[in-house]
Design a protein around this motif. Structure first.
Motif, mmCIF file in Angstrom:
data_model
loop_
_atom_site.group_PDB
_atom_site.id
_atom_site.type_symbol
_atom_site.label_atom_id
_atom_site.label_comp_id
_atom_site.label_asym_id
_atom_site.label_seq_id
_atom_site.Cartn_x
_atom_site.Cartn_y
_atom_site.Cartn_z
ATOM 1 N N ASP A 32 0.823 -1.206 0.000
ATOM 2 C CA ASP A 32 0.000 0.000 0.000
ATOM 3 C C ASP A 32 0.858 1.257 0.000
ATOM 4 N N VAL A 33 1.903 1.279 0.784
ATOM 5 C CA VAL A 33 2.859 2.377 0.772
ATOM 6 C C VAL A 33 4.259 1.794 0.636
ATOM 7 N N MET A 34 4.976 2.290 -0.347
ATOM 8 C CA MET A 34 6.376 1.898 -0.540
ATOM 9 C C MET A 34 7.249 3.122 -0.383
ATOM 10 N N GLY A 35 8.415 2.911 0.171
ATOM 11 C CA GLY A 35 9.302 4.045 0.397
ATOM 12 C C GLY A 35 10.720 3.772 -0.007
ATOM 13 N N ALA A 49 11.694 9.225 0.076
ATOM 14 C CA ALA A 49 10.403 9.418 -0.570
ATOM 15 C C ALA A 49 9.546 8.181 -0.354
ATOM 16 N N SER A 50 8.244 8.372 -0.471
ATOM 17 C CA SER A 50 7.322 7.241 -0.405
ATOM 18 C C SER A 50 6.142 7.506 -1.331
ATOM 19 N N ILE A 51 5.390 6.461 -1.595
ATOM 20 C CA ILE A 51 4.272 6.579 -2.516
ATOM 21 C C ILE A 51 3.127 5.692 -2.061
ATOM 22 N N LYS A 52 1.928 6.244 -2.159
ATOM 23 C CA LYS A 52 0.707 5.485 -1.889
ATOM 24 C C LYS A 52 0.376 4.711 -3.146
ATOM 25 N N TRP A 53 0.368 3.376 -2.992
ATOM 26 C CA TRP A 53 0.243 2.533 -4.174
ATOM 27 C C TRP A 53 -1.056 2.785 -4.933
ATOM 28 N N SER A 54 -2.161 2.901 -4.218
ATOM 29 C CA SER A 54 -3.462 2.983 -4.876
ATOM 30 C C SER A 54 -3.656 4.305 -5.610
ATOM 31 N N SER A 55 -3.198 5.400 -5.016
ATOM 32 C CA SER A 55 -3.460 6.717 -5.594
ATOM 33 C C SER A 55 -2.255 7.311 -6.310
ATOM 34 N N ARG A 56 -1.110 6.670 -6.170
ATOM 35 C CA ARG A 56 0.167 7.181 -6.701
ATOM 36 C C ARG A 56 0.580 8.503 -6.045
ATOM 37 N N THR A 57 0.011 8.833 -4.944
ATOM 38 C CA THR A 57 0.373 10.066 -4.246
ATOM 39 C C THR A 57 1.783 9.930 -3.683
ATOM 40 N N PRO A 58 2.670 10.890 -3.999
ATOM 41 C CA PRO A 58 4.029 10.818 -3.479
ATOM 42 C C PRO A 58 4.203 11.658 -2.212
ATOM 43 N N TYR A 59 5.254 11.364 -1.510
ATOM 44 C CA TYR A 59 5.647 12.153 -0.334
ATOM 45 C C TYR A 59 7.164 12.191 -0.325
ATOM 46 N N TYR A 60 7.732 13.384 -0.177
ATOM 47 C CA TYR A 60 9.178 13.557 -0.292
ATOM 48 C C TYR A 60 9.787 14.203 0.941
ATOM 49 N N SER A 61 11.042 13.868 1.159
ATOM 50 C CA SER A 61 11.824 14.610 2.131
ATOM 51 C C SER A 61 12.178 15.955 1.522
ATOM 52 N N SER A 71 7.754 6.875 -8.362
ATOM 53 C CA SER A 71 6.616 6.405 -9.151
ATOM 54 C C SER A 71 6.503 4.898 -8.990
ATOM 55 N N ARG A 72 5.442 4.352 -9.517
ATOM 56 C CA ARG A 72 5.260 2.899 -9.412
ATOM 57 C C ARG A 72 4.558 2.358 -10.635
ATOM 58 N N ASP A 73 4.812 1.091 -10.883
ATOM 59 C CA ASP A 73 4.137 0.355 -11.950
ATOM 60 C C ASP A 73 3.492 -0.848 -11.276
ATOM 61 N N SER A 74 2.200 -0.794 -11.100
ATOM 62 C CA SER A 74 1.528 -1.857 -10.362
ATOM 63 C C SER A 74 1.552 -3.182 -11.128
ATOM 64 N N ALA A 75 1.558 -3.117 -12.458
ATOM 65 C CA ALA A 75 1.601 -4.353 -13.249
ATOM 66 C C ALA A 75 2.910 -5.100 -13.035
ATOM 67 N N THR A 78 6.591 -2.765 -9.130
ATOM 68 C CA THR A 78 7.887 -2.100 -9.057
ATOM 69 C C THR A 78 7.706 -0.622 -8.705
ATOM 70 N N VAL A 79 8.549 -0.152 -7.816
ATOM 71 C CA VAL A 79 8.584 1.265 -7.474
ATOM 72 C C VAL A 79 9.906 1.828 -7.974
ATOM 73 N N TYR A 80 9.864 3.050 -8.445
ATOM 74 C CA TYR A 80 11.033 3.690 -9.040
ATOM 75 C C TYR A 80 11.395 4.955 -8.285
ATOM 76 N N LEU A 81 12.656 5.323 -8.396
ATOM 77 C CA LEU A 81 13.112 6.605 -7.877
ATOM 78 C C LEU A 81 14.020 7.219 -8.933
ATOM 79 N N GLN A 82 13.527 8.242 -9.573
ATOM 80 C CA GLN A 82 14.324 8.973 -10.543
ATOM 81 C C GLN A 82 15.002 10.134 -9.826
ATOM 82 N N MET A 83 16.311 10.180 -9.903
ATOM 83 C CA MET A 83 17.072 11.184 -9.185
ATOM 84 C C MET A 83 17.806 12.068 -10.182
#
Length: 125
Positions: A32-35, A49-61, A71-75, A78-83
């Motif tokens: 549900d939440v990945m960080g 950073a973290s992301i709410k899986w269902s809504s794709r809502t992000p949260y950042y330091s 971001s995430r790809d539910s299919a 996988t969760v991604y972090l582009q820096m």
């Protein structure tokens, strides 16, 4: 049990970009939440950073805002972090983790479980 595996770390110059991936396997229905966290030598593990899986809502330091994108790809589970605009102080081992509470906004590592093994990110000056 959810198993996490990070990839994509490496060495880049200051100002460069790097993308990290974290693939989940096992009981992925509980995601549900990945960080993303990071830990530099001699320092405590730090929330990135973290992301709410269902809504794709992000949260950042504060250090990640404006430079990193989660971001995430539910299919692909996988969760991604582009820096982008990387700095030497971004050098650390980066970990992904699952927050079983499903509540976005927590930054303490103690809230997270099912950690990956980490991937090294090194920024040269």
């Amino acid at each position: 049990q959810v198993r996490l595996e990070e990839s994509g770390g490496g060495l880049v110059q200051t100002g460069g970009s790097l993308g990290l991936s974290c693939a989940a396997s096992g009981r992925t229905l509980i995601i549900d939440v990945m960080g993303w966290f990071r830990q530099a030598p001699g320092k405590e593990r730090e929330f990135v950073a973290s992301i709410k899986w269902s809504s794709r809502t992000p949260y950042y330091s504060d250090s990640a805002k404006g430079r990193f994108t989660i971001s995430r790809d539910s299919a692909k589970n996988t969760v991604y972090l582009q820096m982008n605009s990387l700095k030497p102080e971004d050098t650390a081992v980066y970990y992904c983790a699952l927050d079983p509470s499903g509540t976005l906004g927590y930054t303490s590592p103690r809230r997270f479980a099912s950690w990956g093994q980490g991937t090294q990110v090194t920024i040269s000056s």
